[in-house]
Structure formats: C-alpha cells, structure tokens
Design a protein around this motif. Structure first.
Motif, PDB file in Angstrom:
ATOM      1  N   ALA A 173       0.832  -1.205   0.000  1.00 32.09           N
ATOM      2  CA  ALA A 173       0.000   0.000   0.000  1.00 32.09           C
ATOM      3  C   ALA A 173       0.865   1.252   0.000  1.00 32.09           C
ATOM      4  N   SER A 174       1.926   1.243   0.798  1.00 34.36           N
ATOM      5  CA  SER A 174       2.816   2.393   0.879  1.00 34.36           C
ATOM      6  C   SER A 174       3.509   2.641  -0.454  1.00 34.36           C
ATOM      7  N   ASP A 175       3.988   1.584  -1.085  1.00 29.05           N
ATOM      8  CA  ASP A 175       4.689   1.717  -2.362  1.00 29.05           C
ATOM      9  C   ASP A 175       3.739   2.200  -3.463  1.00 29.05           C
ATOM     10  N   GLY A 176       2.523   1.677  -3.469  1.00 33.42           N
ATOM     11  CA  GLY A 176       1.551   2.102  -4.473  1.00 33.42           C
ATOM     12  C   GLY A 176       1.198   3.565  -4.320  1.00 33.42           C
ATOM     13  N   LEU A 177       1.027   4.000  -3.068  1.00 33.06           N
ATOM     14  CA  LEU A 177       0.727   5.405  -2.796  1.00 33.06           C
ATOM     15  C   LEU A 177       1.891   6.292  -3.227  1.00 33.06           C
ATOM     16  N   GLU A 178       3.106   5.824  -3.015  1.00 35.31           N
ATOM     17  CA  GLU A 178       4.287   6.587  -3.424  1.00 35.31           C
ATOM     18  C   GLU A 178       4.343   6.727  -4.942  1.00 35.31           C
ATOM     19  N   ALA A 179       4.012   5.646  -5.653  1.00 39.48           N
ATOM     20  CA  ALA A 179       4.006   5.701  -7.117  1.00 39.48           C
ATOM     21  C   ALA A 179       2.986   6.724  -7.609  1.00 39.48           C
ATOM     22  N   LEU A 180       1.824   6.751  -6.989  1.00 36.89           N
ATOM     23  CA  LEU A 180       0.791   7.718  -7.357  1.00 36.89           C
ATOM     24  C   LEU A 180       1.252   9.140  -7.078  1.00 36.89           C
ATOM     25  N   ALA A 181       1.846   9.362  -5.911  1.00 40.91           N
ATOM     26  CA  ALA A 181       2.304  10.700  -5.549  1.00 40.91           C
ATOM     27  C   ALA A 181       3.351  11.214  -6.530  1.00 40.91           C
ATOM     28  N   GLU A 182       4.264  10.341  -6.938  1.00 41.84           N
ATOM     29  CA  GLU A 182       5.292  10.734  -7.897  1.00 41.84           C
ATOM     30  C   GLU A 182       4.661  11.132  -9.231  1.00 41.84           C
ATOM     31  N   CYS A 183       3.680  10.344  -9.665  1.00 38.02           N
ATOM     32  CA  CYS A 183       2.988  10.637 -10.927  1.00 38.02           C
ATOM     33  C   CYS A 183       2.256  11.974 -10.836  1.00 38.02           C
ATOM     34  N   MET A 184       1.526  12.188  -9.741  1.00 38.09           N
ATOM     35  CA  MET A 184       0.728  13.399  -9.594  1.00 38.09           C
ATOM     36  C   MET A 184       1.611  14.644  -9.514  1.00 38.09           C
ATOM     37  N   GLU A 185       2.749  14.532  -8.863  1.00 39.66           N
ATOM     38  CA  GLU A 185       3.662  15.677  -8.768  1.00 39.66           C
ATOM     39  C   GLU A 185       4.156  16.091 -10.149  1.00 39.66           C
ATOM     40  N   ARG A 186       4.550  15.102 -10.953  1.00 37.69           N
ATOM     41  CA  ARG A 186       5.035  15.412 -12.307  1.00 37.69           C
ATOM     42  C   ARG A 186       3.889  15.900 -13.191  1.00 37.69           C
ATOM     43  N   TRP A 187       2.698  15.291 -12.994  1.00 38.87           N
ATOM     44  CA  TRP A 187       1.519  15.667 -13.786  1.00 38.87           C
ATOM     45  C   TRP A 187       1.177  17.141 -13.548  1.00 38.87           C
ATOM     46  N   LEU A 188       1.205  17.581 -12.305  1.00 34.68           N
ATOM     47  CA  LEU A 188       0.885  18.973 -11.985  1.00 34.68           C
ATOM     48  C   LEU A 188       1.901  19.942 -12.586  1.00 34.68           C
ATOM     49  N   ASP A 189       3.143  19.521 -12.693  1.00 38.56           N
ATOM     50  CA  ASP A 189       4.164  20.359 -13.316  1.00 38.56           C
ATOM     51  C   ASP A 189       3.920  20.521 -14.815  1.00 38.56           C
ATOM     52  N   VAL A 190       3.420  19.466 -15.431  1.00 38.03           N
ATOM     53  CA  VAL A 190       3.248  19.458 -16.889  1.00 38.03           C
ATOM     54  C   VAL A 190       1.919  20.086 -17.322  1.00 38.03           C
ATOM     55  N   TRP A 191       0.910  19.982 -16.488  1.00 40.04           N
ATOM     56  CA  TRP A 191      -0.445  20.347 -16.888  1.00 40.04           C
ATOM     57  C   TRP A 191      -0.601  21.762 -17.464  1.00 40.04           C
ATOM     58  N   PRO A 192      -0.019  22.819 -16.863  1.00 35.98           N
ATOM     59  CA  PRO A 192      -0.192  24.152 -17.458  1.00 35.98           C
ATOM     60  C   PRO A 192       0.285  24.222 -18.908  1.00 35.98           C
ATOM     61  N   SER A 193       1.440  23.629 -19.188  1.00 35.45           N
ATOM     62  CA  SER A 193       1.956  23.621 -20.557  1.00 35.45           C
ATOM     63  C   SER A 193       1.086  22.767 -21.464  1.00 35.45           C
ATOM     64  N   ALA A 194       0.561  21.673 -20.914  1.00 34.00           N
ATOM     65  CA  ALA A 194      -0.304  20.797 -21.699  1.00 34.00           C
ATOM     66  C   ALA A 194      -1.565  21.539 -22.128  1.00 34.00           C
ATOM     67  N   ILE A 195      -2.138  22.300 -21.213  1.00 36.85           N
ATOM     68  CA  ILE A 195      -3.340  23.062 -21.529  1.00 36.85           C
ATOM     69  C   ILE A 195      -3.061  24.066 -22.650  1.00 36.85           C
TER      70      ILE A 195
END
Length: 208
Positions: A173-195
């Motif tokens: 559970a901890s590892d899965g949550l960490e994988a999600l957090a890493e994805c979301m952090e990078r996703w938020l960085d990219v999203w403004p440019s993506a829009i």
C-alpha cells in the motif's frame, strides 16, 4: 529483566486484522485518486476537438455519450487502467506537453508498485479474498488431479490456509501510494503547458 516473547497465532491475528484493514483502505483510496488522475487528463484533452474525436471514437468509451460536462452517465467517469491510458495517449499524440501528460498516466498503469496494488484490489473485490485469521478457508482448490485423470480430496487435521503477510500488505500500500504521488507531482508540473498546447491560453493578453 523483561524478555520479549514472540506472539502466538491468536495474538498475531489480533493486530494483523486491523493492520490489514488500514493497509487496504490506504490502497483503495490511492486507487480512487488514481481514477481522478485519469479523468482530469481525459477532460483536459476533451477541450481540443481533434483529441476529443479520438476519445469519443473509441468503441469502449462511446457509452459516455460524448463526456458532457457534469455528466451523470456512469460511463463518463473512466477507471485508471492501461486500456484507458492508451486511449488518452493516442488522443494526445503529437500535442507537445499534452502527450507528456498522457505518458505519465500510462507510466503509472505500468509501474510495478501500482500494478501490485491494483492486482491486490482485484483479488479482494473480484476473486477469492483470503481471510485474515489463522484457521480460515484456504484460497485454493482442495481437489487434486491424479495421473489417472481422476481427482482426490485430502482431509487435513488443520486448516491449510495461510493468512496474507501483513508486513507485505503494508509495504504494498505504501509503495503504491508513493508511485501515485510521484505521478501526480510530475503531472501537476506538466499540466499548465499541456493546456496551452491544447489551445487554451491560461492568461488573457490585454495587449493583443
């Protein structure tokens, strides 16, 4: 001097059950948040007509009826899985940061940590969820095939069930949550440019 004594089976069961419950609910909430990542990515892509056409032409997503804003159609809210992520990537292909955004979603669905978490959830929800306590029903077929093509049933003096390893469940559970957090952090960085790459300016230019 006090000595630590290893817990007996009953004592192990007493802490294993609540620990498993906490680990599972952590995983389930993480998966729910993962679905949110898929849906916000999809709705970002829908603002671009060509990307929206790719999404709406997919035979498995047609039940969403075009993904109307604020839709109450259940099919309009997609799950996070590799199939959906691939559709998003196809829709975002060649669109700069939007493609990078979709690639992050695909990468999450293939991350070994995330796959382990979702596979555990699939077993618990859709297959034979193993019991937490010792002496439970084993999640295996009691009938064994023989060389003659017949089957035999062996009766044991004690349960053959082995409860899930609580420490492994917590780590999963901890590892899965960490994988999600890493994805979301990078996703938020990219999203403004993506829009922006999807044709939506984030700031109005008063001088234009």
């Amino acid at each position: 001097m006090r000595r630590w004594l290893a817990p007996d089976a009953q004592e192990r069961d007493s802490w294993a059950v609540p620990a498993r419950a906490l680990a599972e609910i952590t995983g389930y909430y993480a998966i729910s948040a993962g679905h949110g990542v898929a849906n916000v990515t999809l709705r970002s892509l829908l603002v671009q007509p060509e990307a929206a056409a790719v999404i709406n032409q997919d035979k498995d997503l047609k039940r969403a009826k075009g993904f109307d804003p604020f839709s109450t159609v259940p099919a309009a809210w997609v799950p996070l899985n590799e199939k959906v992520a691939t559709v998003l990537l196809n829709a975002a292909a060649g669109r700069g940061a939007a493609q990078e955004m979709a690639e992050l979603v695909v990468a999450l669905t293939r991350d070994a940590r995330w796959v382990a978490l979702t596979n555990r959830r699939h077993v618990d929800f859709h297959r034979w969820r193993p019991q937490s306590v010792s002496g439970g029903v084993a999640t295996s077929n009691p009938w064994e095939s023989t060389d003659t093509g017949s089957y035999s049933l062996t009766m044991y003096g004690r349960s053959q069930h082995e409860p899930p390893n609580t420490s492994e469940l917590i780590a999963e559970a901890s590892d899965g949550l960490e994988a999600l957090a890493e994805c979301m952090e990078r996703w938020l960085d990219v999203w403004p440019s993506a829009i922006r790459d999807l044709g939506v300016p984030l700031f109005k230019d008063e001088e234009a």
